[in-house]
Design a protein around this motif. Sequence first.
Motif, PDB file in Angstrom:
ATOM      1  N   HIS A  77       0.820  -1.218   0.000  1.00 50.03           N
ATOM      2  CA  HIS A  77       0.000   0.000   0.000  1.00 50.03           C
ATOM      3  C   HIS A  77       0.851   1.265   0.000  1.00 50.03           C
ATOM      4  O   HIS A  77       0.532   2.238   0.684  1.00 50.03           O
ATOM      5  N   CYS A  78       1.932   1.235  -0.774  1.00 49.42           N
ATOM      6  CA  CYS A  78       2.840   2.381  -0.839  1.00 49.42           C
ATOM      7  C   CYS A  78       2.551   3.196  -2.100  1.00 49.42           C
ATOM      8  O   CYS A  78       3.103   2.936  -3.174  1.00 49.42           O
ATOM      9  N   ALA A  79       1.680   4.178  -1.964  1.00 48.60           N
ATOM     10  CA  ALA A  79       1.281   5.008  -3.104  1.00 48.60           C
ATOM     11  C   ALA A  79       2.463   5.759  -3.696  1.00 48.60           C
ATOM     12  O   ALA A  79       2.551   5.930  -4.914  1.00 48.60           O
ATOM     13  N   PHE A  80       3.375   6.207  -2.852  1.00 50.31           N
ATOM     14  CA  PHE A  80       4.549   6.944  -3.331  1.00 50.31           C
ATOM     15  C   PHE A  80       5.373   6.079  -4.284  1.00 50.31           C
ATOM     16  O   PHE A  80       5.747   6.512  -5.375  1.00 50.31           O
ATOM     17  N   CYS A  81       5.635   4.833  -3.888  1.00 44.87           N
ATOM     18  CA  CYS A  81       6.443   3.937  -4.718  1.00 44.87           C
ATOM     19  C   CYS A  81       5.678   3.417  -5.932  1.00 44.87           C
ATOM     20  O   CYS A  81       6.268   3.213  -6.995  1.00 44.87           O
ATOM     21  N   VAL A  82       4.372   3.206  -5.803  1.00 47.28           N
ATOM     22  CA  VAL A  82       3.569   2.834  -6.974  1.00 47.28           C
ATOM     23  C   VAL A  82       3.671   3.945  -8.013  1.00 47.28           C
ATOM     24  O   VAL A  82       3.888   3.675  -9.205  1.00 47.28           O
ATOM     25  N   ASP A  83       3.535   5.182  -7.582  1.00 43.79           N
ATOM     26  CA  ASP A  83       3.651   6.330  -8.478  1.00 43.79           C
ATOM     27  C   ASP A  83       5.030   6.351  -9.150  1.00 43.79           C
ATOM     28  O   ASP A  83       5.134   6.437 -10.377  1.00 43.79           O
ATOM     29  N   MET A  84       6.077   6.246  -8.349  1.00 44.24           N
ATOM     30  CA  MET A  84       7.448   6.313  -8.862  1.00 44.24           C
ATOM     31  C   MET A  84       7.725   5.204  -9.880  1.00 44.24           C
ATOM     32  O   MET A  84       8.198   5.465 -10.995  1.00 44.24           O
ATOM     33  N   HIS A  85       7.428   3.988  -9.508  1.00 46.23           N
ATOM     34  CA  HIS A  85       7.823   2.861 -10.355  1.00 46.23           C
ATOM     35  C   HIS A  85       6.900   2.674 -11.554  1.00 46.23           C
ATOM     36  O   HIS A  85       7.336   2.148 -12.584  1.00 46.23           O
ATOM     37  N   THR A  86       5.668   3.141 -11.461  1.00 41.43           N
ATOM     38  CA  THR A  86       4.813   3.153 -12.640  1.00 41.43           C
ATOM     39  C   THR A  86       5.375   4.128 -13.669  1.00 41.43           C
ATOM     40  O   THR A  86       5.467   3.808 -14.865  1.00 41.43           O
ATOM     41  N   LYS A  87       5.784   5.290 -13.219  1.00 39.15           N
ATOM     42  CA  LYS A  87       6.378   6.282 -14.135  1.00 39.15           C
ATOM     43  C   LYS A  87       7.676   5.769 -14.728  1.00 39.15           C
ATOM     44  O   LYS A  87       7.942   5.938 -15.924  1.00 39.15           O
ATOM     45  N   ASP A  88       8.510   5.128 -13.909  1.00 39.86           N
ATOM     46  CA  ASP A  88       9.766   4.574 -14.420  1.00 39.86           C
ATOM     47  C   ASP A  88       9.514   3.422 -15.398  1.00 39.86           C
ATOM     48  O   ASP A  88      10.222   3.285 -16.401  1.00 39.86           O
ATOM     49  N   GLN A 107       5.224   9.548   2.665  1.00 38.17           N
ATOM     50  CA  GLN A 107       5.704  10.291   1.504  1.00 38.17           C
ATOM     51  C   GLN A 107       4.543  10.537   0.548  1.00 38.17           C
ATOM     52  O   GLN A 107       3.679   9.685   0.367  1.00 38.17           O
ATOM     53  N   VAL A 108       4.541  11.697  -0.068  1.00 31.60           N
ATOM     54  CA  VAL A 108       3.417  12.137  -0.892  1.00 31.60           C
ATOM     55  C   VAL A 108       3.646  11.751  -2.356  1.00 31.60           C
ATOM     56  O   VAL A 108       4.634  12.156  -2.954  1.00 31.60           O
ATOM     57  N   PRO A 109       2.733  10.947  -2.933  1.00 36.09           N
ATOM     58  CA  PRO A 109       2.873  10.579  -4.341  1.00 36.09           C
ATOM     59  C   PRO A 109       2.463  11.714  -5.272  1.00 36.09           C
ATOM     60  O   PRO A 109       1.718  12.606  -4.880  1.00 36.09           O
ATOM     61  N   GLY A 110       2.987  11.643  -6.494  1.00 31.02           N
ATOM     62  CA  GLY A 110       2.521  12.551  -7.530  1.00 31.02           C
ATOM     63  C   GLY A 110       3.571  13.452  -8.136  1.00 31.02           C
ATOM     64  O   GLY A 110       3.511  13.755  -9.319  1.00 31.02           O
ATOM     65  N   ALA A 111       4.548  13.872  -7.370  1.00 33.34           N
ATOM     66  CA  ALA A 111       5.523  14.842  -7.878  1.00 33.34           C
ATOM     67  C   ALA A 111       6.714  14.193  -8.574  1.00 33.34           C
ATOM     68  O   ALA A 111       7.452  14.862  -9.280  1.00 33.34           O
ATOM     69  N   TYR A 112       6.890  12.881  -8.402  1.00 38.16           N
ATOM     70  CA  TYR A 112       8.055  12.198  -8.992  1.00 38.16           C
ATOM     71  C   TYR A 112       8.032  12.283 -10.508  1.00 38.16           C
ATOM     72  O   TYR A 112       6.992  12.142 -11.138  1.00 38.16           O
ATOM     73  N   ARG A 113       9.213  12.478 -11.093  1.00 37.04           N
ATOM     74  CA  ARG A 113       9.401  12.465 -12.540  1.00 37.04           C
ATOM     75  C   ARG A 113      10.272  11.276 -12.888  1.00 37.04           C
ATOM     76  O   ARG A 113      11.298  11.022 -12.227  1.00 37.04           O
ATOM     77  N   ALA A 114       9.913  10.537 -13.911  1.00 32.19           N
ATOM     78  CA  ALA A 114      10.615   9.312 -14.300  1.00 32.19           C
ATOM     79  C   ALA A 114      12.127   9.532 -14.400  1.00 32.19           C
ATOM     80  O   ALA A 114      12.573  10.526 -14.954  1.00 32.19           O
ATOM     81  N   GLY A 115      12.845   8.573 -13.829  1.00 32.01           N
ATOM     82  CA  GLY A 115      14.301   8.587 -13.889  1.00 32.01           C
ATOM     83  C   GLY A 115      14.992   9.533 -12.939  1.00 32.01           C
ATOM     84  O   GLY A 115      16.206   9.706 -13.010  1.00 32.01           O
TER      85      GLY A 115
END
Length: 164
Positions: A58-69, A154-162
């Motif tokens: 249930h880690c939304a931050f990491c789901v966001d990050m790794h989906t983008k990557d 940690q807040v999901p959404g702001a991560y940019r791929a790579g």
Amino acid sequence: MAQPGDNERLAPHAARMDMAGSAPEMYKAMLRFDSATRKPLDPVLLELVKIRASQLNHCAFCVDMHTKDALAAGESVERIVQLSAWEESRHFYTAREVAAIELTEAVTVLTDGFVPDHVWDAVRPHFGDEELAHLIGAIAAINAWNRFAVTTRQVPGAYRAGSH
């Protein structure tokens, strides 16, 4: 009936703390460990594993990050969407990917207190010792990252791929 403001997004919560700033040596050691797990593994497979573990934790931050990557690495939206129901959607994945995803679930959840023999037996034909060791390390690393991110909110959404 729709109410005023129904389409407005809620403001994100604030993170509880900055792990990198609060424990920089530990954070750098985690980055080195995580980086060391990647070398022999296919980047798309690695992202599928990280997404699946993050879903389970249930880690939304990491789901966001790794989906983008994963998308940046060439993964399809369809396969990412189906990942949460991979057992019913096996036909979207190779036998090697299914074995890695099943191992990810077994290591992440540890329901039986160990990785069942049938999971181990299913993954062995698809990975040599070096790759399998790195895959296990990658699963351990994403589980640690998930626990850091979930605990500190940690807040999901702001991560940019790579960008990690």
